[in-house]
Design a protein around this motif. Structure first.
Motif, PDB file in Angstrom:
ATOM      1  N   LEU A 106     -46.893 -83.865 -29.662  1.00  0.00           N
ATOM      2  CA  LEU A 106     -47.173 -84.320 -31.147  1.00  0.00           C
ATOM      3  C   LEU A 106     -47.559 -84.990 -31.883  1.00  0.00           C
ATOM      4  O   LEU A 106     -46.964 -85.977 -31.634  1.00  0.00           O
ATOM      5  N   PRO A 107     -48.090 -84.974 -33.649  1.00  0.00           N
ATOM      6  CA  PRO A 107     -48.416 -86.152 -33.837  1.00  0.00           C
ATOM      7  C   PRO A 107     -46.963 -86.257 -34.486  1.00  0.00           C
ATOM      8  O   PRO A 107     -46.224 -84.879 -34.851  1.00  0.00           O
ATOM      9  N   TYR A 108     -47.005 -87.074 -34.772  1.00  0.00           N
ATOM     10  CA  TYR A 108     -45.771 -87.197 -35.894  1.00  0.00           C
ATOM     11  C   TYR A 108     -45.604 -86.493 -36.609  1.00  0.00           C
ATOM     12  O   TYR A 108     -43.573 -86.409 -37.607  1.00  0.00           O
ATOM     13  N   ALA A 109     -46.431 -86.277 -37.800  1.00  0.00           N
ATOM     14  CA  ALA A 109     -46.126 -85.185 -39.361  1.00  0.00           C
ATOM     15  C   ALA A 109     -45.854 -84.432 -39.015  1.00  0.00           C
ATOM     16  O   ALA A 109     -45.184 -83.139 -39.342  1.00  0.00           O
ATOM     17  N   ALA A 110     -45.929 -83.462 -37.310  1.00  0.00           N
ATOM     18  CA  ALA A 110     -45.925 -81.764 -37.064  1.00  0.00           C
ATOM     19  C   ALA A 110     -44.356 -82.412 -36.432  1.00  0.00           C
ATOM     20  O   ALA A 110     -43.144 -81.123 -36.783  1.00  0.00           O
ATOM     21  N   VAL A 111     -43.673 -83.007 -35.788  1.00  0.00           N
ATOM     22  CA  VAL A 111     -42.568 -83.601 -34.902  1.00  0.00           C
ATOM     23  C   VAL A 111     -41.435 -83.114 -36.753  1.00  0.00           C
ATOM     24  O   VAL A 111     -40.722 -82.501 -36.826  1.00  0.00           O
ATOM     25  N   ALA A 112     -42.198 -84.393 -37.224  1.00  0.00           N
ATOM     26  CA  ALA A 112     -41.291 -84.326 -38.996  1.00  0.00           C
ATOM     27  C   ALA A 112     -40.749 -83.154 -39.834  1.00  0.00           C
ATOM     28  O   ALA A 112     -40.040 -82.845 -40.415  1.00  0.00           O
ATOM     29  N   ALA A 113     -41.897 -82.181 -39.402  1.00  0.00           N
ATOM     30  CA  ALA A 113     -42.137 -80.953 -40.629  1.00  0.00           C
ATOM     31  C   ALA A 113     -41.447 -79.628 -39.776  1.00  0.00           C
ATOM     32  O   ALA A 113     -40.891 -79.217 -40.446  1.00  0.00           O
ATOM     33  N   SER A 114     -41.086 -80.077 -38.858  1.00  0.00           N
ATOM     34  CA  SER A 114     -40.502 -79.198 -38.083  1.00  0.00           C
ATOM     35  C   SER A 114     -39.234 -78.156 -38.279  1.00  0.00           C
ATOM     36  O   SER A 114     -37.954 -78.855 -39.146  1.00  0.00           O
ATOM     37  N   LEU A 115     -39.255 -76.896 -39.348  1.00  0.00           N
ATOM     38  CA  LEU A 115     -38.036 -76.020 -39.992  1.00  0.00           C
ATOM     39  C   LEU A 115     -37.319 -75.236 -38.747  1.00  0.00           C
ATOM     40  O   LEU A 115     -36.531 -74.307 -39.718  1.00  0.00           O
ATOM     41  N   GLY A 116     -37.571 -75.633 -37.714  1.00  0.00           N
ATOM     42  CA  GLY A 116     -37.212 -73.940 -37.091  1.00  0.00           C
ATOM     43  C   GLY A 116     -35.735 -73.895 -36.958  1.00  0.00           C
ATOM     44  O   GLY A 116     -35.000 -75.416 -37.051  1.00  0.00           O
ATOM     45  N   CYS A 117     -35.434 -73.041 -35.701  1.00  0.00           N
ATOM     46  CA  CYS A 117     -33.812 -73.142 -35.804  1.00  0.00           C
ATOM     47  C   CYS A 117     -33.871 -72.852 -34.269  1.00  0.00           C
ATOM     48  O   CYS A 117     -32.907 -72.518 -33.694  1.00  0.00           O
ATOM     49  N   GLY A 118     -35.837 -73.094 -33.470  1.00  0.00           N
ATOM     50  CA  GLY A 118     -35.183 -73.152 -31.744  1.00  0.00           C
ATOM     51  C   GLY A 118     -36.314 -73.014 -31.530  1.00  0.00           C
ATOM     52  O   GLY A 118     -37.948 -73.742 -32.223  1.00  0.00           O
ATOM     53  N   ASN A 119     -37.190 -72.931 -30.724  1.00  0.00           N
ATOM     54  CA  ASN A 119     -38.457 -72.849 -29.580  1.00  0.00           C
ATOM     55  C   ASN A 119     -38.688 -71.417 -29.313  1.00  0.00           C
ATOM     56  O   ASN A 119     -38.285 -71.732 -27.294  1.00  0.00           O
ATOM     57  N   PRO A 120     -39.607 -70.741 -29.603  1.00  0.00           N
ATOM     58  CA  PRO A 120     -39.781 -69.951 -29.548  1.00  0.00           C
ATOM     59  C   PRO A 120     -41.124 -70.315 -28.345  1.00  0.00           C
ATOM     60  O   PRO A 120     -40.833 -68.938 -27.629  1.00  0.00           O
ATOM     61  N   LEU A 121     -41.292 -70.601 -28.011  1.00  0.00           N
ATOM     62  CA  LEU A 121     -41.945 -71.132 -26.653  1.00  0.00           C
ATOM     63  C   LEU A 121     -41.284 -70.807 -25.609  1.00  0.00           C
ATOM     64  O   LEU A 121     -41.810 -70.183 -24.157  1.00  0.00           O
ATOM     65  N   ALA A 122     -40.460 -71.145 -25.764  1.00  0.00           N
ATOM     66  CA  ALA A 122     -39.116 -71.216 -25.112  1.00  0.00           C
ATOM     67  C   ALA A 122     -39.280 -69.535 -24.372  1.00  0.00           C
ATOM     68  O   ALA A 122     -39.224 -69.705 -23.059  1.00  0.00           O
ATOM     69  N   VAL A 123     -39.723 -69.091 -24.184  1.00  0.00           N
ATOM     70  CA  VAL A 123     -39.055 -67.184 -24.208  1.00  0.00           C
ATOM     71  C   VAL A 123     -40.892 -66.441 -24.595  1.00  0.00           C
ATOM     72  O   VAL A 123     -40.583 -66.029 -24.182  1.00  0.00           O
ATOM     73  N   ALA A 124     -41.645 -67.121 -24.902  1.00  0.00           N
ATOM     74  CA  ALA A 124     -42.924 -66.826 -24.976  1.00  0.00           C
ATOM     75  C   ALA A 124     -43.777 -66.678 -24.281  1.00  0.00           C
ATOM     76  O   ALA A 124     -44.556 -65.629 -23.870  1.00  0.00           O
ATOM     77  N   GLU A 125     -43.443 -67.069 -22.923  1.00  0.00           N
ATOM     78  CA  GLU A 125     -44.475 -67.358 -21.832  1.00  0.00           C
ATOM     79  C   GLU A 125     -45.880 -67.304 -22.048  1.00  0.00           C
ATOM     80  O   GLU A 125     -46.562 -66.616 -21.261  1.00  0.00           O
ATOM     81  N   LEU A 126     -46.025 -68.263 -22.401  1.00  0.00           N
ATOM     82  CA  LEU A 126     -47.954 -67.991 -22.997  1.00  0.00           C
ATOM     83  C   LEU A 126     -48.580 -68.140 -22.218  1.00  0.00           C
ATOM     84  O   LEU A 126     -48.318 -69.009 -20.626  1.00  0.00           O
ATOM     85  N   ARG A 127     -49.570 -67.154 -21.848  1.00  0.00           N
ATOM     86  CA  ARG A 127     -51.228 -67.568 -20.668  1.00  0.00           C
ATOM     87  C   ARG A 127     -52.295 -68.443 -21.056  1.00  0.00           C
ATOM     88  O   ARG A 127     -52.258 -67.696 -22.063  1.00  0.00           O
ATOM     89  N   GLU A 128     -52.754 -68.485 -19.856  1.00  0.00           N
ATOM     90  CA  GLU A 128     -54.467 -69.159 -20.337  1.00  0.00           C
ATOM     91  C   GLU A 128     -55.026 -67.635 -21.336  1.00  0.00           C
ATOM     92  O   GLU A 128     -54.933 -66.518 -20.386  1.00  0.00           O
ATOM     93  N   GLY A 129     -55.641 -68.347 -22.450  1.00  0.00           N
ATOM     94  CA  GLY A 129     -56.722 -66.936 -22.237  1.00  0.00           C
ATOM     95  C   GLY A 129     -55.689 -66.262 -23.899  1.00  0.00           C
ATOM     96  O   GLY A 129     -57.290 -65.245 -23.767  1.00  0.00           O
TER      97      GLY A 129
END
Length: 265
Positions: free
Chosen positions: A65-88
């Motif tokens: 990720l670009p530095y500014a995206a990381v620096a602006a992160s305000l979350g309390c977790g990582n939803p992608l770790a549980v969302a199990e996203l798939r191609e398309g």
């Protein structure tokens, strides 16, 4: 129906996140969120709060990720770790902020997928679009609006994600109704949020942090399950990942919108 108090809280949240975006854009530091957020944003961007922000992502993810995206992160977790996203797949991130989860979603769903980010703050939307362009995330789309009234058609997305934003809403039943509306039958949620132990009253939660600081507006575990079930979701799970304050937890929330049943013959 909103009240003057609700409008005031929403304005406080909007200004807090607009200020965070300005802080990152100006290069003066990293944004922050948490029980001590009222004291100001983190002065040293290289220090990661283990409960909030970019520390909830792997070093490999941060490296994408670009530095500014990381620096602006305000979350309390990582939803992608549980969302199990798939191609398309088509993904919607509620309260997308600087775009960290939208960019990561865009990469996981690939060129045939779409990752929408919804935010009510002009400053965050501008920052997110800049970050998505820098990351080459051509399939990222950003929309302005509130999470209680999503500007997308019914049954439009496969997955809804969110990272420490639903607790900020003053009308959570409306948020869950909107998530259910925009999901396709069989669609799912992967949400990170701050959640309170069932023993804590709303007043108890308020003593642990202000509303815009991600704590005071938190639902309890039982309330989260009840509201999602009432909205029509099944397979509802709300599980703690880490403690952020006494009786308050970062948690992952999973739920499924039931698939359409075949017509009876």
């Amino acid at each position: 129906m909103t009240t003057p108090e609700h409008d005031e809280l929403r304005d406080q949240v909007r200004e807090r996140y607009a200020s965070a975006a300005r802080t990152v854009t100006s290069g003066t530091g990293a944004a922050c969120c948490g029980a001590s957020a009222a004291e100001g944003c983190c002065s040293e961007p290289t220090v990661l709060d283990e409960s909030f922000g970019a520390a909830r992502y792997s070093a490999e993810e941060r490296g994408e990720l670009p530095y500014a995206a990381v620096a602006a992160s305000l979350g309390c977790g990582n939803p992608l770790a549980v969302a199990e996203l798939r191609e398309g797949e088509t993904v919607l991130d509620l309260g997308s902020g600087g775009g960290i989860d939208v960019i990561l979603s865009a990469r996981r769903t690939g060129p045939t997928g779409i990752a929408y980010g919804l935010d009510m703050t002009d400053e965050m939307l501008a920052l997110a679009r800049m970050n998505a362009e820098a990351a080459g995330a051509a399939n990222a789309r950003f929309l302005k609006g509130g999470i209680e009234a999503v500007p997308l058609p019914d049954a439009h997305v496969d997955v809804v994600i969110s990272n420490c934003v639903i607790n900020l809403s003053t009308d959570k039943p409306a948020v869950f109704a909107e998530i259910h509306r925009v999901l396709r039958p069989g669609g799912r949620t992967g949400i990170s949020d701050v959640v309170a132990e069932d023993r804590l009253s709303p007043a108890d939660r308020a003593t642990r942090g202000d509303h815009a600081g991600c704590i005071a507006g938190a639902l309890s575990f039982a309330e989260y399950r009840e509201l999602l079930t009432t909205a029509g979701f099944t397979d509802v799970r709300v599980e703690s990942t880490h403690q952020v304050a006494d009786g308050m937890h970062g948690a992952v929330v999973r739920a499924v919108k039931p698939a359409d049943r075949p017509a009876a013959h």
